[in-house]
Design an enzyme around this catalytic site. Sequence first.
Site, PDB file in Angstrom:
ATOM      1  N   LYS A 140      97.063  49.469 118.497  1.00  0.00           N
ATOM      2  CA  LYS A 140      97.026  50.724 119.246  1.00  0.00           C
ATOM      3  C   LYS A 140      97.823  50.600 120.540  1.00  0.00           C
ATOM      4  CE  LYS A 140      93.405  52.075 121.652  1.00  0.00           C
ATOM      5  NZ  LYS A 140      92.072  52.586 122.039  1.00  0.00           N
ATOM      6  N   ASP A 158      93.624  56.334 118.353  1.00  0.00           N
ATOM      7  CA  ASP A 158      92.450  56.192 119.212  1.00  0.00           C
ATOM      8  C   ASP A 158      91.308  56.984 118.592  1.00  0.00           C
ATOM      9  OD1 ASP A 158      93.021  58.847 119.746  1.00  0.00           O
ATOM     10  OD2 ASP A 158      92.865  58.629 121.920  1.00  0.00           O
TER      11      ASP A 158
END
Length: 246
Positions: A140, A158
């Site tokens: 991420k 997310d």
Amino acid sequence: MATNSTGSRSADGRRPESRLALVRRARRINRELAEVYPDAHCELDFVDPFQLLVATILSAQTTDKRVNMVTPTLFARFPTAADLAAADREEVEKIIQSTGFFRAKTNSLLKLGQELCDRFGGEVPHTLEELVTLPGVGRKTANVVLGNAFDVPGITVDTHFGRLSRRFGWTTETDPVKIEYEVGELIPRKDWTILSHRLIWHGRRICHARRPACGACPLARLCPSYGEGPTDEETARKLVRPGPFS
């Protein structure tokens, strides 16, 4: 209720959705999100890849707004990887304390500075494979840096992105890597980074985790999850959070 092989349903919720229909609907949602959020962007403040990398590590379990409150002091004191590598632990902890988990984050930042100096000449690498070898950096974080600092398309999964991807019927997965790959097959690669921002903005403003503002959502007719939140427009409007969040 019948679903296709990906577990998604048509937006009207009545019939199975073909793969072609799913792709078309996903891309239509992306286009409409572009109209709703024409200024969508990363809400972390940064001026270079190093600052974005540090800010993204700090953003874990806190808000972008909170991170943006501490990074000016942090970067004024430690503007480079070498400065961070040589930083006093207690000083860094004091600066970033309000972001939460500050001891673990300080540990990651000090190791990060050292690794950048030892392995990359103090510069932030620009490949996913190299970025994920750094302390405190997962896929991420790596995709945030690649997409926003190096213009390398990447999907940032997310909590908002994962939630909306499932509500849109793009995936049934909960694993971020699997979500990344499945959504990546629906949306053109060139749009991956901006799609991430658009979904995050929509998740923060309208498609909330507990009470999505369905009755005020511009994507209602395209969403198989319409009705998870209030459908009455007046009630839904009160749930909309206008932002900005940075």
